[in-house]
Structure formats: C-alpha cells, structure tokens
Design a protein around this motif. Structure first.
Motif, mmCIF file in Angstrom:
data_model
loop_
_atom_site.group_PDB
_atom_site.id
_atom_site.type_symbol
_atom_site.label_atom_id
_atom_site.label_comp_id
_atom_site.label_asym_id
_atom_site.label_seq_id
_atom_site.Cartn_x
_atom_site.Cartn_y
_atom_site.Cartn_z
ATOM 1 N N GLY A 1 7.256 30.002 11.055
ATOM 2 C CA GLY A 1 7.847 28.715 10.708
ATOM 3 C C GLY A 1 8.853 28.244 11.741
ATOM 4 N N ALA A 2 9.662 29.190 12.223
ATOM 5 C CA ALA A 2 10.675 28.826 13.220
ATOM 6 C C ALA A 2 10.028 28.450 14.556
ATOM 7 C CB ALA A 2 11.650 29.977 13.420
ATOM 8 N N ILE A 3 9.091 29.266 15.002
ATOM 9 C CA ILE A 3 8.418 28.986 16.274
ATOM 10 C C ILE A 3 7.616 27.688 16.177
ATOM 11 C CG2 ILE A 3 6.595 29.805 17.826
ATOM 12 C CD1 ILE A 3 7.590 32.677 17.126
ATOM 13 N N GLY A 4 6.895 27.526 15.078
ATOM 14 C CA GLY A 4 6.121 26.304 14.886
ATOM 15 C C GLY A 4 6.999 25.075 14.757
ATOM 16 N N GLY A 5 8.142 25.223 14.096
ATOM 17 C CA GLY A 5 9.067 24.095 13.965
ATOM 18 C C GLY A 5 9.608 23.638 15.305
ATOM 19 N N VAL A 6 9.994 24.591 16.145
ATOM 20 C CA VAL A 6 10.490 24.242 17.481
ATOM 21 C C VAL A 6 9.368 23.627 18.315
ATOM 22 C CG1 VAL A 6 11.384 25.213 19.638
ATOM 23 C CG2 VAL A 6 12.350 25.935 17.463
ATOM 24 N N SER A 7 8.183 24.213 18.227
ATOM 25 C CA SER A 7 7.037 23.668 18.963
ATOM 26 C C SER A 7 6.708 22.247 18.480
ATOM 27 C CB SER A 7 5.834 24.587 18.761
ATOM 28 O OG SER A 7 4.674 24.021 19.267
ATOM 29 N N GLY A 8 6.735 22.037 17.176
ATOM 30 C CA GLY A 8 6.484 20.707 16.628
ATOM 31 C C GLY A 8 7.535 19.706 17.038
ATOM 32 N N ILE B 1 10.076 14.575 11.916
ATOM 33 C CA ILE B 1 10.060 15.452 10.741
ATOM 34 C C ILE B 1 8.632 15.862 10.404
ATOM 35 C CG2 ILE B 1 10.506 15.538 8.246
ATOM 36 C CD1 ILE B 1 12.987 13.800 8.802
ATOM 37 N N ASN B 2 7.703 14.907 10.488
ATOM 38 C CA ASN B 2 6.299 15.223 10.228
ATOM 39 C C ASN B 2 5.757 16.259 11.210
ATOM 40 O OD1 ASN B 2 6.232 13.466 8.072
ATOM 41 N ND2 ASN B 2 5.317 11.790 9.239
ATOM 42 N N TYR B 3 6.065 16.102 12.485
ATOM 43 C CA TYR B 3 5.617 17.055 13.498
ATOM 44 C C TYR B 3 6.189 18.450 13.209
ATOM 45 C CZ TYR B 3 3.340 13.975 16.896
ATOM 46 O OH TYR B 3 2.474 13.139 17.541
ATOM 47 N N VAL B 4 7.479 18.518 12.927
ATOM 48 C CA VAL B 4 8.131 19.809 12.676
ATOM 49 C C VAL B 4 7.532 20.486 11.452
ATOM 50 C CG1 VAL B 4 10.310 20.888 11.968
ATOM 51 C CG2 VAL B 4 10.289 19.227 13.830
ATOM 52 N N MET B 5 7.389 19.738 10.380
ATOM 53 C CA MET B 5 6.881 20.331 9.134
ATOM 54 C C MET B 5 5.424 20.751 9.257
ATOM 55 S SD MET B 5 9.504 20.489 7.332
ATOM 56 C CE MET B 5 8.834 20.989 5.774
ATOM 57 N N LYS B 6 4.611 19.928 9.885
ATOM 58 C CA LYS B 6 3.185 20.254 10.006
ATOM 59 C C LYS B 6 2.971 21.470 10.893
ATOM 60 C CE LYS B 6 -1.317 18.364 11.107
ATOM 61 N NZ LYS B 6 -2.075 17.216 11.556
ATOM 62 N N GLN B 7 3.583 21.478 12.057
ATOM 63 C CA GLN B 7 3.404 22.604 12.976
ATOM 64 C C GLN B 7 4.083 23.860 12.448
ATOM 65 O OE1 GLN B 7 1.421 22.490 15.713
ATOM 66 N NE2 GLN B 7 1.713 24.702 15.774
ATOM 67 N N LYS C 1 14.183 4.837 12.591
ATOM 68 C CA LYS C 1 13.670 5.542 11.414
ATOM 69 C C LYS C 1 12.230 6.009 11.593
ATOM 70 C CE LYS C 1 16.571 3.223 8.018
ATOM 71 N NZ LYS C 1 16.588 2.384 6.819
ATOM 72 N N LEU C 2 11.421 5.234 12.261
ATOM 73 C CA LEU C 2 10.034 5.611 12.490
ATOM 74 C C LEU C 2 9.952 6.882 13.332
ATOM 75 C CD1 LEU C 2 7.000 5.078 12.304
ATOM 76 C CD2 LEU C 2 7.235 3.599 14.318
ATOM 77 N N ARG C 3 10.761 6.948 14.383
ATOM 78 C CA ARG C 3 10.755 8.140 15.236
ATOM 79 C C ARG C 3 11.255 9.356 14.460
ATOM 80 N NH1 ARG C 3 13.467 9.287 21.160
ATOM 81 N NH2 ARG C 3 12.178 11.127 21.531
ATOM 82 N N ARG C 4 12.309 9.183 13.696
ATOM 83 C CA ARG C 4 12.855 10.292 12.906
ATOM 84 C C ARG C 4 11.815 10.813 11.915
ATOM 85 N NH1 ARG C 4 17.415 8.144 10.136
ATOM 86 N NH2 ARG C 4 15.963 7.563 8.496
ATOM 87 N N ILE D 1 8.859 15.031 20.099
ATOM 88 C CA ILE D 1 9.714 14.286 21.036
ATOM 89 C C ILE D 1 8.865 13.688 22.146
ATOM 90 C CG2 ILE D 1 11.507 14.566 22.796
ATOM 91 C CD1 ILE D 1 12.887 16.541 20.875
ATOM 92 N N ARG D 2 7.935 14.487 22.686
ATOM 93 C CA ARG D 2 7.056 13.967 23.755
ATOM 94 C C ARG D 2 6.191 12.813 23.251
ATOM 95 N NH1 ARG D 2 6.605 19.515 25.490
ATOM 96 N NH2 ARG D 2 4.917 19.824 23.984
ATOM 97 N N ASP D 3 5.567 13.014 22.094
ATOM 98 C CA ASP D 3 4.632 12.001 21.595
ATOM 99 C C ASP D 3 5.334 10.722 21.147
ATOM 100 O OD1 ASP D 3 2.636 13.784 22.138
ATOM 101 O OD2 ASP D 3 2.166 14.245 20.036
#
Length: 186
Positions: free
Chosen positions: A67-74, A97-103, A90-93, A79-81
């Motif tokens: 979860g930690a590794i995937g969260g950082v990777s997400g 959050i979606n990237y972090v949670m999914k990855q 708000k859209l970026r935030r 950020i890149r995407d």
C-alpha cells in the motif's frame, strides 16, 4: 480538582508508595508490571514463534508495504499525468487521490496475495518435512513465483520461479551469515 483533593491524593500515594492512577483508565499501572512471560507456552514447547505464527505478520506487513509503495508510485504518476493534462485545483487534487488509492490498493493486493501464497507453501513444507530450515524458505519462494506467474505461460512461470528463488537466496544469505561463515571456514 481542588487543592484539598490534590493534597489528599499526594499524601495517600506517598504513604503507600503507589503510582498515580491513570487518568484515562482509572487503574494503578503498577499492577501491570510482571515478571511472567508475555506469551503462554505449553510445557516443553520452544520459545520461538513458528512459521504459522510468523505468517500473519508477514502477510500484514506485505499488504502495508504494498500500500505504501503503491501509494507513492500512484502519487508520482498522478503528478506527472495531471500536470501533462493541465488539471488544477480541486480536479487535480481529486485525480491525485484517485491515483494514490487505485495504485496503493492494487499493489497492496498483489503483495498480499504473494505473501499468502508464500506463507501457505512455507507452513505446508514445514509441517510436511517437520523441519524449519532454509530449504523450506527456498522451496516456498520458488513455488510462489511459479504459481503466481503460472497463468502467463511457461516462460513467465519459470521466470517467476527463478525470481522467487533469487529473492529467497538473498534472504537466506542475509539471515544465515553465521552458518555460511562457519561452513566456509571449516
């Protein structure tokens, strides 16, 4: 509390050498100090935790690490995407959050499944062989790699088994340094 109550409490504790009561749990913490062992072991049993007991911390630790590794990777991927897409506010935030949670969830699930398979093979081998040694670790890691990649074809399956064996060899070399130095010096 008024000052009379404070004076009473301090005189009571100083006369009986008692620690002050925990303000949250309302008990005397000195009762918890014990010379008894923390775990109860049956007569004649070893004081070391076996492979089955260690499996639970292994699985939980791997899920948390995933979860930690995937969260950082997400987060980094998000950020890149989002920068490339030009999202702000708000859209970026929300996208981050979606990237972090999914990855994070995906990586936690993957490492958790690998840990469950490794633990199951390890416990099974230790019960089957009635021994706890490095062979169990090597065989369990190889079998885990083989099984995990078994749906990807023979070539990927063999690569997974080789990867599991390589990781287990590194782990065994690290944890068994004394055995290796004693073996090579003899």
């Amino acid at each position: 509390m008024d000052s009379r109550q404070n004076d009473f409490n301090s005189s009571v504790y100083s006369n009986r050498n008692l620690a002050p009561l925990s303000p949250y749990l309302n008990f005397d913490p000195s009762y918890l100090k014990s010379s008894q062992p923390e775990f109860i072991f049956p007569e004649g049993a070893s004081r070391n935790r076996g492979r089955f007991e260690l499996a639970f911390s292994t699985i939980g630790g791997m899920c948390m690490a995933g979860g930690a590794i995937g969260g950082v990777s997400g987060l980094l991927q998000g950020i890149r995407d989002t920068s490339a897409a030009g999202h702000t506010g708000k859209l970026r935030r929300t996208q981050l959050i979606n990237y972090v949670m999914k990855q994070g969830a995906s990586s936690a699930n993957t490492l958790g499944v690998v840990a469950v398979m490794y633990s199951a093979f390890g416990v099974g081998l230790s019960k089957l062989r009635d021994a706890e040694d490095e062979f169990n670790t090597l065989a369990a890691a190889s079998a885990t790699g083989l099984l995990y990649k078994s749906t990807s074809g023979l070539k990927s399956c063999l690569k997974g088994g080789a990867s599991g064996l390589a990781l287990a060899l590194v782990y065994c070399a690290f944890t068994s340094r004394e055995k290796i130095t004693n073996w090579t010096s003899s």
